[in-house]
Design an enzyme around this catalytic site. Structure first.
Site, PDB file in Angstrom:
ATOM      1  N   GLU A   1       4.962  -3.338   6.404  1.00 45.76           N
ATOM      2  CA  GLU A   1       4.616  -2.922   5.031  1.00 45.76           C
ATOM      3  C   GLU A   1       3.111  -2.941   4.728  1.00 45.76           C
ATOM      4  O   GLU A   1       2.706  -2.899   3.574  1.00 45.76           O
ATOM      5  CB  GLU A   1       5.345  -3.771   3.951  1.00 45.76           C
ATOM      6  CG  GLU A   1       6.748  -4.209   4.268  1.00 45.76           C
ATOM      7  CD  GLU A   1       7.740  -3.071   4.390  1.00 45.76           C
ATOM      8  OE1 GLU A   1       8.515  -3.086   5.361  1.00 45.76           O
ATOM      9  OE2 GLU A   1       7.715  -2.168   3.542  1.00 45.76           O
TER      10      GLU A   1
ATOM     11  N   TYR B   1       0.905  -5.436   5.375  1.00 45.08           N
ATOM     12  CA  TYR B   1       0.289  -6.749   5.131  1.00 45.08           C
ATOM     13  C   TYR B   1      -0.595  -7.149   6.322  1.00 45.08           C
ATOM     14  O   TYR B   1      -0.707  -6.410   7.306  1.00 45.08           O
ATOM     15  CB  TYR B   1       1.365  -7.802   4.853  1.00 45.08           C
ATOM     16  CG  TYR B   1       2.105  -7.548   3.563  1.00 45.08           C
ATOM     17  CD1 TYR B   1       1.415  -7.517   2.351  1.00 45.08           C
ATOM     18  CD2 TYR B   1       3.480  -7.324   3.534  1.00 45.08           C
ATOM     19  CE1 TYR B   1       2.081  -7.268   1.155  1.00 45.08           C
ATOM     20  CE2 TYR B   1       4.155  -7.080   2.341  1.00 45.08           C
ATOM     21  CZ  TYR B   1       3.448  -7.048   1.157  1.00 45.08           C
ATOM     22  OH  TYR B   1       4.104  -6.802  -0.026  1.00 45.08           O
TER      23      TYR B   1
ATOM     24  N   ARG C   1       9.371  -9.264  11.716  1.00 37.83           N
ATOM     25  CA  ARG C   1       9.587  -7.971  11.055  1.00 37.83           C
ATOM     26  C   ARG C   1       8.501  -6.997  11.492  1.00 37.83           C
ATOM     27  O   ARG C   1       7.322  -7.155  11.169  1.00 37.83           O
ATOM     28  CB  ARG C   1       9.592  -8.115   9.531  1.00 37.83           C
ATOM     29  CG  ARG C   1      10.014  -6.815   8.878  1.00 37.83           C
ATOM     30  CD  ARG C   1      10.456  -6.993   7.462  1.00 37.83           C
ATOM     31  NE  ARG C   1      11.014  -5.742   6.957  1.00 37.83           N
ATOM     32  CZ  ARG C   1      11.232  -5.492   5.682  1.00 37.83           C
ATOM     33  NH1 ARG C   1      10.970  -6.409   4.789  1.00 37.83           N
ATOM     34  NH2 ARG C   1      11.721  -4.342   5.299  1.00 37.83           N
TER      35      ARG C   1
ATOM     36  N   HIS D   1       2.659  -0.174   1.865  1.00 31.73           N
ATOM     37  CA  HIS D   1       2.691  -0.002   0.410  1.00 31.73           C
ATOM     38  C   HIS D   1       1.801   1.145  -0.040  1.00 31.73           C
ATOM     39  O   HIS D   1       2.007   1.704  -1.102  1.00 31.73           O
ATOM     40  CB  HIS D   1       2.296  -1.296  -0.294  1.00 31.73           C
ATOM     41  CG  HIS D   1       3.381  -2.340  -0.222  1.00 31.73           C
ATOM     42  ND1 HIS D   1       4.690  -2.068  -0.542  1.00 31.73           N
ATOM     43  CD2 HIS D   1       3.353  -3.633   0.139  1.00 31.73           C
ATOM     44  CE1 HIS D   1       5.421  -3.153  -0.374  1.00 31.73           C
ATOM     45  NE2 HIS D   1       4.630  -4.113   0.042  1.00 31.73           N
TER      46      HIS D   1
ATOM     47  N   GLN E   1      14.291   0.442 -11.144  1.00 27.18           N
ATOM     48  CA  GLN E   1      13.882   0.246 -12.530  1.00 27.18           C
ATOM     49  C   GLN E   1      13.779  -1.222 -12.951  1.00 27.18           C
ATOM     50  O   GLN E   1      12.848  -1.590 -13.649  1.00 27.18           O
ATOM     51  CB  GLN E   1      14.869   0.953 -13.459  1.00 27.18           C
ATOM     52  CG  GLN E   1      14.383   2.306 -13.900  1.00 27.18           C
ATOM     53  CD  GLN E   1      15.417   3.007 -14.746  1.00 27.18           C
ATOM     54  OE1 GLN E   1      16.220   3.780 -14.244  1.00 27.18           O
ATOM     55  NE2 GLN E   1      15.418   2.739 -16.031  1.00 27.18           N
TER      56      GLN E   1
END
Ligand code: NAP
Ligand code: SF4
Length: 676
Positions: A166, A168, A216, A254, A341
């Site tokens: 992601e 990081y 991961r 991200h 949401q």
């Protein structure tokens, strides 16, 4: 069980037997920012363990202060912090579950002055530039990871997950574009992967063998200058060789310009990238991203592309996902609709996560079940999300509920949402509601426009009005011209729409209508079509797995000329969900949708839409003008009953129409059902 033999099969790894292949993926909840955070987290994870998740991965904890996302974010670096963690691990173990702590260092994504990275390159999503770590600091950070792993072991966790995806810190080391170091941690591929491998080895030196270490990996970076598929596979092999027990997969950074988990991403779209990891190693591999049903999970496992499946949001939506799967009640699963949401959009705007379809998520201690004072006969009027949620929750508490719906089908506004390309997951929400109403024995009358007198005569103990909303008419001259349609005409009644269209109002529904007129349902259902639309290279031969920049790929189907308008003088779509609004805006931009703000509507006539911007009048020749100007409450029945002194409640859009969404409707209905 018989239906899902692979998903329900236990897995023995690192001396632990996991009861099935369902992993609750790591997710930040921000619960740690509230009062009694560990009690809340213990209740949250405990509920998922009671629901029989095979392995739970916590939201990420940083190994040192530089690694936290923002001031006050989770950090585990001292023994004094362990008492709190024992509450979490105790709750999970008491329910027969297993839990591993995720260790994440935010690197250049950290939103505070201590922000560091492999190089001093700022991320486009963070205004703060990182300071480049010195070589000594890199070695210290490796030790900090190992220290946190050892503390996790002492705190009762069954293992740790090293967050290497992601975008990081670890991912920033492995990708060439964020790592321009010239010491032993930068330059060649071998040097770039040294940081994660040293982290892994340091952890293995500090913990016992029977302690699960999950790594991961970024299965595909989806960023220019990221790793190629061959590099990912080689990293996976080295991670296995250096002591990982399981490899979990992540997709994208991200800051990627490709959606990875939104509802518009087809289910299991990333299987090709996960399979690339699986082929490289012998240890178990976990698939992740856009897996939300037992059928989809079982299909992935039987295709051989993974050994386990990770579901974070689906277990927020239904803590009992695994148990319902095991006992043959998959149709009763409250399915995550990938809307973001109430989870990600709230986290990204400094609020705590919950779930649109399950307002109890993260609030388990607020929603402790309370037995009712006696069984009541309750009428619910309106079969939209508010009415159905109330009926289900009240019925679960033992009340006898009768639901009246004027239309011929249940669903209300959901029936419009579900026809929009990329929103087909709303069908699952309807399936859940229908199955539960049926299973609980709620009496449902469809096509029944019920009047106040009938309800009073029937002598119900309580009446709940959930009659919803009606579209607001903006009231300018010509709204009754044949060119003018409402969003209900377009989405629910199948009205024919011409080639040139003006949309009045740019809220969620204005954008939905634009997507309905321009989009292609196929793209959110068929992985190949989706990947092509977003410039993704499924062969994984390119750096970061991209064939071209997502921003430049023309949409396959831009069938109409669409103009969107709003009166506010701000950019259109500014108030859309943080994690999904950019996807819609990117798609509509590529389809050349014209967007105008600060508009004053003059009239509609045979020439089209007449409007003024900055004092200058324009006439736009269009075939149709579609009104998406918000809603007003449908409260007639409520007012009539209230004046008669009946025990009547009003919920959902009938209560407050402005900015109503399913999140608020379901939350309000659930809370009322807890107290009635
Ligand atoms: P909305 O978000 O309130 O937007 C209404 C739009 O109409 C605004 O653009 C507003 O902008 C315009 N408007 C309001 N009064 C008007 C008037 N008298 N004349 C002309 N224009 C007027 O409502 P919505 O789009 O109908 O959505 C309803 C709810 O469903 C919202 O809460 C929305 O968030 C939710 N929803 C969410 C999504 C999602 O993807 N998350 C999708 C669909 C719906 P101006 O006042 O500036 O003109
Ligand atoms: Fe899934 Fe939406 Fe709930 Fe998030 S809020 S868990 S995306 S249903």
């Amino acid at each position: 069980m018989d239906q899902y033999p692979r998903l329900m099969a236990p897995l023995s790894v690192a001396g632990i037997t996991l009861r099935n292949r369902i992993v609750m993926g790591a997710m930040h909840t921000r619960l740690e920012t509230l009062d009694r955070p560990h009690e809340r987290l213990a209740a949250f994870y405990g509920a998922r363990a009671r629901g029989e998740a095979g392995l739970i991965l916590t939201g990420g904890y940083a190994p040192n202060p530089a690694g936290v996302f923002e001031p006050g974010a989770p950090l585990l670096c001292e023994r004094s912090q362990l008492a709190e963690h024992r509450a979490i691990t105790g709750a999970v173990h008491a329910a027969g579950g297993h839990i591993a702590l995720q260790i994440v260092h935010a690197g250049r994504y950290a939103k505070h002055p201590l922000c560091v990275g492999p190089s001093a390159e700022r991320a486009r999503i963070n205004p703060i530039a990182p300071r480049e770590l010195t070589t000594e600091e890199v070695w210290q950070t490796i030790e900090d990871f190992a220290n946190t792993a050892e503390l996790a072991w002492e705190g009762g966790y069954d293992g740790v997950e090293i967050m290497g995806s992601e975008g990081y810190l670890i991912n920033q080391f492995t990708a060439p574009f964020t790592n321009q170091r010239t010491d032993e941690f930068g330059g060649s591929f071998e040097a770039r992967i040294r940081f994660p491998l040293e982290v892994l080895k340091a952890i293995r030196r500090r913990v016992v063998d029977r302690f699960l270490v999950v790594y991961r990996i970024s299965a595909v970076d989806l960023i220019e200058g990221g790793m190629t598929g061959a590099e990912v596979a080689e990293l996976a092999r080295r991670v296995e060789a250096d002591g990982a027990d399981i490899i979990n997969t992540g997709v994208g950074w991200h800051e990627s310009a490709v959606p990875t988990i939104a509802a518009s991403v087809p289910r299991s779209a990333w299987a090709y990238a996960i399979e690339n990891v699986k082929r490289a190693v012998d240890i178990p591999v976990i698939a992740s991203n856009r897996i939300n049903t037992p059928d989809g999970a079982e299909a992935l496992l039987s295709s051989g592309c993974a050994d386990m499946v990770s579901m974070a949001r689906p277990l927020l939506a239904d803590p009992d996902f695994a148990r319902k799967t095991r006992v043959g009640k998959a149709a009763e699963i409250n399915t995550c609709i990938a809307c973001n949401q109430a989870c990600l959009d709230r986290i990204f705007t400094d609020r705590t996560a919950t779930c649109l379809v399950n307002p109890r998520a993260g609030r388990e201690i607020e929603f402790m079940p309370k037995p009712p004072e006696g069984t009541k006969r309750i009428a619910v009027v309106g079969g939209g999300p508010a009415g159905m949620s109330f009926a289900i929750n009240a019925s679960e508490r033992g009340h006898r509920v009768t639901l009246f719906e004027a239309g011929n089908e249940l669903g209300g506004q959901l029936n419009m949402a579900r026809v929009v390309p990329g929103k087909n997951e709303f069908n699952e929400m309807l399936r859940y509601f229908r199955t539960r109403l049926d299973g609980l024995g709620v009496t449902v009358h469809l096509g029944r426009f019920v009047k106040a007198g009938e309800l009073l005569e029937a002598g119900f103990d309580a009446i709940v009005i959930a009659t919803g909303v009606r579209p607001r008419s903006p009231g300018f001259p010509g709204v009754d011209h044949p060119k003018v349609l409402s969003y209900v005409d377009v989405l629910a009644r199948g009205a024919a729409v011409g080639q040139r269209v003006a949309i009045i109002g740019a809220g969620g529904i204005g954008f939905d209508v634009a997507e309905f007129l321009l989009g292609d349902a196929e793209e959110s259902l068929d992985p190949a079509s989706f990947l092509a639309t977003w410039g993704v290279d499924p062969s994984l031969s390119t750096s970061g797995g991209l064939s071209e920049s997502a921003e430049t790929v023309a949409p396959a189907h831009a069938r109409r000329e669409v103009h969107m308008f709003q009166r506010k003088p701000e950019a259109l779509g500014k108030r859309l969900g943080k994690s999904t609004g950019w996807i819609l805006k990117s798609r509509l931009k590529r389809a050349n949708v014209a967007m105008a703000s600060g508009a004053v509507y003059e009239r509609v006539d045979d020439d089209g839409l007449h409007y003024t911007i900055d004092g200058k009048t324009h006439v736009l020749q269009v075939d149709n003008v579609i009104l998406c100007a918000g809603q007003e409450s449908e409260r007639g029945l409520y007012e009539a009953l209230r004046s008669s002194g009946a025990n009547v409640h009003v919920i959902g859009g009938a209560d407050v129409a402005s900015e109503l969404d399913a999140l608020r409707a379901i939350d309000q209905a659930t809370r009322l059902a807890m107290t009635v």
